[in-house]
Scaffold this motif. Structure first.
Motif, short mmCIF file in Angstrom:
data_model
loop_
_atom_site.label_atom_id
_atom_site.label_comp_id
_atom_site.label_asym_id
_atom_site.label_seq_id
_atom_site.Cartn_x
_atom_site.Cartn_y
_atom_site.Cartn_z
N ASP A 3 -3.84 -11.34 1.97
CA ASP A 3 -2.57 -10.92 2.56
C ASP A 3 -1.53 -12.04 2.56
O ASP A 3 -0.35 -11.79 2.37
CB ASP A 3 -2.77 -10.42 3.98
N TRP A 8 5.23 -7.93 0.45
CA TRP A 8 5.28 -6.63 1.12
C TRP A 8 6.72 -6.19 1.24
O TRP A 8 7.64 -7.01 1.30
CB TRP A 8 4.67 -6.74 2.52
N ALA A 20 1.55 -11.03 5.24
CA ALA A 20 1.55 -9.89 6.16
C ALA A 20 2.20 -10.31 7.48
O ALA A 20 1.52 -10.71 8.42
CB ALA A 20 0.14 -9.39 6.37
N TRP A 24 1.20 -3.30 10.10
CA TRP A 24 0.87 -2.54 8.89
C TRP A 24 1.63 -1.22 8.82
O TRP A 24 1.88 -0.70 7.74
CB TRP A 24 -0.63 -2.32 8.77
N PRO A 30 0.19 -4.05 -0.79
CA PRO A 30 0.77 -5.32 -1.23
C PRO A 30 1.24 -5.28 -2.68
O PRO A 30 0.78 -4.46 -3.47
CB PRO A 30 -0.40 -6.30 -1.08
#
Length: 59
Positions: A3, A8, A20, A24, A30
């Motif tokens: 992550d 993102w 991240a 979420w 991703p």
């Protein structure tokens, strides 16, 4: 891909994030690059349009 290395698209803010950073529920991805994440909004809109068209045809 971890992550922390991923890109993102934040669907709430419309911003691209490296790693991240947001919950979420607010992220699409991703993605492997910033450029790919920047194009997420257009891909999401196109997919939604296509699925809505398919639903209309099925009814």
């Amino acid at each position: 891909m971890a992550d922390a290395d991923a890109w993102w698209f934040n669907t709430k803010t419309g911003q691209v994030e490296h790693g991240a950073q947001s919950p979420w529920t607010d992220r699409a991805g991703p993605y492997t690059s910033r450029e790919e994440a920047e194009g997420a909004a257009a891909r999401i809109a196109e997919n939604s349009r296509r699925w809505a068209d398919e639903d209309r045809r099925e009814q």
